[in-house]
Design a protein around this motif. Structure first.
Motif, PDB file in Angstrom:
ATOM      1  N   PRO A   1      32.878  34.041  52.163  1.00  0.00           N
ATOM      2  CA  PRO A   1      33.679  34.842  51.226  1.00  0.00           C
ATOM      3  C   PRO A   1      34.081  34.074  49.974  1.00  0.00           C
ATOM      4  O   PRO A   1      34.115  34.636  48.875  1.00  0.00           O
ATOM      5  CB  PRO A   1      34.907  35.245  52.054  1.00  0.00           C
ATOM      6  N   ALA A   2      34.387  32.786  50.126  1.00  0.00           N
ATOM      7  CA  ALA A   2      34.757  31.979  48.958  1.00  0.00           C
ATOM      8  C   ALA A   2      33.575  31.825  48.004  1.00  0.00           C
ATOM      9  O   ALA A   2      33.735  31.863  46.777  1.00  0.00           O
ATOM     10  CB  ALA A   2      35.266  30.610  49.406  1.00  0.00           C
ATOM     11  N   LYS A   3      32.396  31.671  48.567  1.00  0.00           N
ATOM     12  CA  LYS A   3      31.194  31.544  47.731  1.00  0.00           C
ATOM     13  C   LYS A   3      30.889  32.860  47.017  1.00  0.00           C
ATOM     14  O   LYS A   3      30.475  32.860  45.855  1.00  0.00           O
ATOM     15  CB  LYS A   3      30.008  31.122  48.588  1.00  0.00           C
TER      16      LYS A   3
ATOM     17  N   LYS B   1      37.127  40.841  54.609  1.00  0.00           N
ATOM     18  CA  LYS B   1      36.519  41.665  55.638  1.00  0.00           C
ATOM     19  C   LYS B   1      35.029  41.799  55.354  1.00  0.00           C
ATOM     20  O   LYS B   1      34.641  42.182  54.253  1.00  0.00           O
ATOM     21  CB  LYS B   1      37.176  43.048  55.673  1.00  0.00           C
ATOM     22  N   PRO B   2      34.180  41.472  56.332  1.00  0.00           N
ATOM     23  CA  PRO B   2      32.732  41.562  56.092  1.00  0.00           C
ATOM     24  C   PRO B   2      32.280  43.019  55.975  1.00  0.00           C
ATOM     25  O   PRO B   2      32.849  43.921  56.589  1.00  0.00           O
ATOM     26  CB  PRO B   2      32.120  40.883  57.322  1.00  0.00           C
TER      27      PRO B   2
ATOM     28  N   GLN C   1      25.249  36.685  61.420  1.00  0.00           N
ATOM     29  CA  GLN C   1      26.203  36.173  60.441  1.00  0.00           C
ATOM     30  C   GLN C   1      26.836  37.325  59.648  1.00  0.00           C
ATOM     31  O   GLN C   1      26.132  38.226  59.189  1.00  0.00           O
ATOM     32  CB  GLN C   1      25.506  35.219  59.462  1.00  0.00           C
ATOM     33  N   PRO C   2      28.147  37.276  59.472  1.00  0.00           N
ATOM     34  CA  PRO C   2      28.786  38.331  58.670  1.00  0.00           C
ATOM     35  C   PRO C   2      28.450  38.179  57.186  1.00  0.00           C
ATOM     36  O   PRO C   2      28.238  37.072  56.693  1.00  0.00           O
ATOM     37  CB  PRO C   2      30.281  38.115  58.933  1.00  0.00           C
ATOM     38  N   VAL C   3      28.402  39.290  56.489  1.00  0.00           N
ATOM     39  CA  VAL C   3      28.116  39.309  55.055  1.00  0.00           C
ATOM     40  C   VAL C   3      29.363  39.813  54.331  1.00  0.00           C
ATOM     41  O   VAL C   3      29.877  40.904  54.640  1.00  0.00           O
ATOM     42  CB  VAL C   3      26.910  40.219  54.738  1.00  0.00           C
ATOM     43  N   TYR C   4      29.834  39.005  53.361  1.00  0.00           N
ATOM     44  CA  TYR C   4      31.018  39.365  52.575  1.00  0.00           C
ATOM     45  C   TYR C   4      30.577  39.787  51.169  1.00  0.00           C
ATOM     46  O   TYR C   4      29.530  39.358  50.673  1.00  0.00           O
ATOM     47  CB  TYR C   4      31.995  38.193  52.497  1.00  0.00           C
ATOM     48  N   GLU C   5      31.402  40.583  50.557  1.00  0.00           N
ATOM     49  CA  GLU C   5      31.034  41.191  49.275  1.00  0.00           C
ATOM     50  C   GLU C   5      32.184  41.035  48.282  1.00  0.00           C
ATOM     51  O   GLU C   5      33.287  41.529  48.514  1.00  0.00           O
ATOM     52  CB  GLU C   5      30.731  42.673  49.508  1.00  0.00           C
TER      53      GLU C   5
END
Length: 355
Positions: free
Chosen positions: A155-157, A311-312, A49-53
């Motif tokens: 990303p929204a979260k 972008k993750p 799973q990608p991780v967004y910041e």
């Protein structure tokens, strides 16, 4: 005997050319291991799973932002004005507080998990959440510029949680500052009310003492038959008139003294005759009505918007693949080298046994 040692030493030493030849002969083994590690790395890079910041850059407030907190706080009022640094430190302390982190974990993080995920260790889940949230200095050049980072698979979260976390810290800091200001104003007003009450009680006592003094003077004036003040000419008249109080009060005459006693006894309010009372009443009215609205106070500033990332940051696919290839190559060469040396030792042992 020396000749025998000389003959056997070359066979015992590791020949670099022999090792290279052995590795070349096992190139397919090395390539297979590299391919295996590359496959594992690719599966991790493309299936995890990608991780967004989401990031929030935080700066101190301006003097204008805290102006309402310092309303009425002057050296004359004995209340020290709040500095920008003090207010910002209060916000940072709330932002980094463990209590806020725990509260956010219960209110936001846990409800976002599935039933199966929540069934795990609560401490483990909290450590995972703490890894997703970080608060640190943005850079060493600006010691008062902080960075809040919130990570999430959505990303929204990540954006929503970053904004919510900063907002919760803001509410806590503003409430603390407003409560401090209102509490200090309340204490100041209570102290002034006590001073006003003391002055009024003292005024009543002063009035009673004055009536007692006038009654004694009245008895003296009546005893000497002095109804009106005597007419004295020259400089002596000014000296006597200036000292018609205390022991010489009776010189005013019984009629004047009786009138003054009557006026004092019929007086309904002593406030106009109490020194410094009006000034205290004005201060009391100011602090009693002093109240700071939380909406008029800012305890920090956001440097730029908090946007949803597009972008993750994890996983970095290219880096994962490069590391997988390098690791596979190192392990493949190590396995091939081990096999080469092992076979060489077997050959040397076989030769020695035949001799």
């Amino acid at each position: 005997m020396r000749n025998n040692r000389a003959e056997h030493r070359p066979n015992d030493e590791v020949d670099l050319i022999e090792i290279i030849q052995g590795l070349w002969l096992q190139k397919w083994l090395i390539l297979t291991i590299v391919a295996l590690f590359t496959l594992v790395g690719g599966v991790y890079a493309f299936l995890s799973q990608p991780v967004y910041e989401a990031k929030a850059f935080i700066l101190p407030p301006t003097q204008k932002d805290i102006a309402d907190l310092n309303y009425g706080r002057t050296n004359e009022s004995e209340l020290t004005p709040y500095s920008v640094k003090y207010v910002y430190d209060v916000f940072l302390r709330n932002l980094q507080a463990e209590s806020l982190r725990r509260n956010f974990f219960r209110e936001y993080y846990l409800p976002s998990l599935t039933e199966a995920e929540r069934a795990g260790s609560r401490d483990g889940l909290y450590q995972r959440f703490s890894g997703d949230l970080s608060i640190r200095l943005a850079d060493k050049i600006s010691p008062d510029r902080f960075l809040l980072v919130m990570q999430s698979n959505d990303p929204a979260k990540a954006e929503e949680w970053a904004k919510a976390y900063v907002e919760k810290a803001r509410l806590l800091a503003v409430r603390e500052m407003v409560e401090n200001v209102n509490r200090e104003a309340e204490v100041r007003a209570r102290n002034l009310a006590r001073q006003i009450s003391t002055l009024r009680e003292n005024g009543e006592q002063v009035r009673e003492d004055l009536v007692t003094q006038l009654r004694e003077a009245l008895r003296i004036a009546e005893a000497v038959g002095l109804e009106k003040p005597p007419i004295i000419s020259g400089n002596l008249s000014g000296e006597v008139s200036a000292n018609m109080s205390g022991e010489l009060t009776y010189i005013r005459g019984s009629k004047a003294i009786q009138a003054e006693i009557k006026n004092i006894e019929e007086r309904k309010l002593d406030d106009p005759f109490i020194k410094n009372l009006r000034a205290l009443q004005m201060k009391y009215s100011f602090y009693k009505d002093l109240s700071v609205s939380p909406d008029d106070v800012a305890v920090f500033r956001i440097d730029g918007p908090i946007d949803a990332p597009d972008k993750p940051v994890k996983p970095k696919k290219a880096l994962v693949l490069v590391v997988a290839v390098l690791l596979g190559g190192v392990i493949g060469i190590f396995v091939a080298l081990f096999r080469t040396l092992y076979r060489r030792n077997d050959v040397l042992r076989s030769v020695g046994d035949r001799q």
